[in-house]
Design a protein around this motif. Structure first.
Motif, PDB file in Angstrom:
ATOM      1  N   LYS A  88       0.830  -1.202   0.000  1.00  0.00           N
ATOM      2  CA  LYS A  88       0.000   0.000   0.000  1.00  0.00           C
ATOM      3  C   LYS A  88       0.864   1.251   0.000  1.00  0.00           C
ATOM      4  CE  LYS A  88      -4.082  -1.922   2.310  1.00  0.00           C
ATOM      5  NZ  LYS A  88      -4.986  -1.813   3.497  1.00  0.00           N
ATOM      6  N   GLN A  89       1.980   1.199   0.732  1.00  0.00           N
ATOM      7  CA  GLN A  89       2.873   2.361   0.782  1.00  0.00           C
ATOM      8  C   GLN A  89       3.514   2.617  -0.579  1.00  0.00           C
ATOM      9  OE1 GLN A  89       2.844  -0.171   2.934  1.00  0.00           O
ATOM     10  NE2 GLN A  89       2.261   0.788   4.887  1.00  0.00           N
ATOM     11  N   ALA A 145       0.836   4.067  -2.904  1.00  0.00           N
ATOM     12  CA  ALA A 145       0.579   5.469  -2.570  1.00  0.00           C
ATOM     13  C   ALA A 145       1.682   6.359  -3.127  1.00  0.00           C
ATOM     14  CB  ALA A 145       0.467   5.629  -1.060  1.00  0.00           C
ATOM     15  N   ARG A 165       1.313   9.275  -6.125  1.00  0.00           N
ATOM     16  CA  ARG A 165       1.710  10.664  -5.885  1.00  0.00           C
ATOM     17  C   ARG A 165       2.698  11.152  -6.935  1.00  0.00           C
ATOM     18  NH1 ARG A 165       1.259  14.238  -4.877  1.00  0.00           N
ATOM     19  NH2 ARG A 165       2.350  15.218  -3.145  1.00  0.00           N
ATOM     20  N   VAL A 174      -7.056  12.267  -2.246  1.00  0.00           N
ATOM     21  CA  VAL A 174      -5.666  11.801  -2.216  1.00  0.00           C
ATOM     22  C   VAL A 174      -4.764  12.766  -1.459  1.00  0.00           C
ATOM     23  CG1 VAL A 174      -3.677  11.145  -3.625  1.00  0.00           C
ATOM     24  CG2 VAL A 174      -5.984  10.539  -4.378  1.00  0.00           C
TER      25      VAL A 174
END
Length: 266
Positions: free
Chosen positions: A93-94, A97, A101, A129
């Motif tokens: 998930k990191q 993300a 970005r 977001v």
């Protein structure tokens, strides 16, 4: 099938290898028994504009989708701004993300929400977001819509906008998340040539302002005149790459010569 040898890039290696913002190492993608990408190695420098060209079915769009993990690679590694996703393990998930970005993407289809106004389409992801307030998101959205000449369309719904206008809205939506790299997947292919010029004008402006971009395109003039480097793909591999003017005017690979002749003689 024998693998096609990859020629040495004409562009100076130092411009590519000094802290690349994007790096692909041995990237491959398989759908069932079909191997769409085969051992793709690629680097992108910050501020560089790269055009990817080649015949249909060569793996160009799949490559972009592997970069942003819409289609995770089945082989190799993708590194974006210092974070590496290895095909041997699902992205965390990191990591996802981080990619969301750093990367903005514009597709062939506009993918706008028909029940939201133009302004709401551009603002929505900023709130979700980036956690911007509605006021902050709307202010940023209006800046971007003004930039692409669509401030007067902010209160309208996408169905009231032309195809070229909808694609410019989609570009604004991607830019609203402040990405470091923009990925364009044949953004003018669904548009009439005259309308497509509006979109290309926005992309030229982004390139002139230093936006890092990868553009999958059939617009040969854009590839030669706007991009810094051209990458040519066929059968899932890179068969030639180098400075745009050199690849477009003096291609070394016979397959590239054949492709460019066919495109220009249409």
């Amino acid at each position: 099938m024998n693998r096609i040898a990859q020629p040495t890039p004409i562009i100076q290696a130092t411009s590519l290898n000094a802290n690349p913002i994007l790096s692909l190492e041995g990237v491959g993608k398989t759908f069932g028994a079909i191997r769409v990408l085969k051992d793709v190695n690629f680097q992108l420098a910050s501020g560089e504009v790269v055009a990817i060209i080649g015949p249909s079915g060569s793996g160009k769009s799949t490559l972009l989708r592997c970069i942003n993990q819409l289609e995770p690679a089945t082989e190799g590694r993708v590194t974006v701004a210092g974070v590496t996703v290895d095909a041997k393990a699902p992205a965390t998930k990191q990591q996802m993300a981080h990619l969301h970005r750093k990367l903005g993407m514009v597709f062939q289809s506009f993918n706008l929400f028909p029940h939201l106004t133009v302004l709401e389409n551009v603002s929505l992801a900023q709130c979700r977001v980036l956690k911007r307030t509605k006021k902050e998101a709307d202010e940023r959205s209006m800046q971007l819509l003004t930039r692409v000449g669509l401030a007067t369309k902010a209160g309208m719904y996408p169905s009231r906008c032309s195809g070229g206008q909808q694609q410019r809205i989609a570009i604004s939506r991607a830019l609203a998340l402040d990405p470091e790299i923009m990925l364009f997947d044949e953004p003018t292919s669904a548009l009439d040539p005259e309308v497509g010029l509006e979109v290309l004008a926005v992309m030229r402006e982004l390139a002139s302002e230093g936006m890092t971009m990868i553009v999958v395109t059939h617009e040969m003039r854009f590839a030669e005149n706007v991009s810094d480097r051209v990458v040519v793909m066929a059968d899932g591999v890179i068969i030639e790459e180098g400075k745009s003017v050199d690849v477009m005017r003096k291609p070394q690979n016979p397959r590239v010569q054949q492709f460019l002749t066919a495109v220009r003689d249409r």
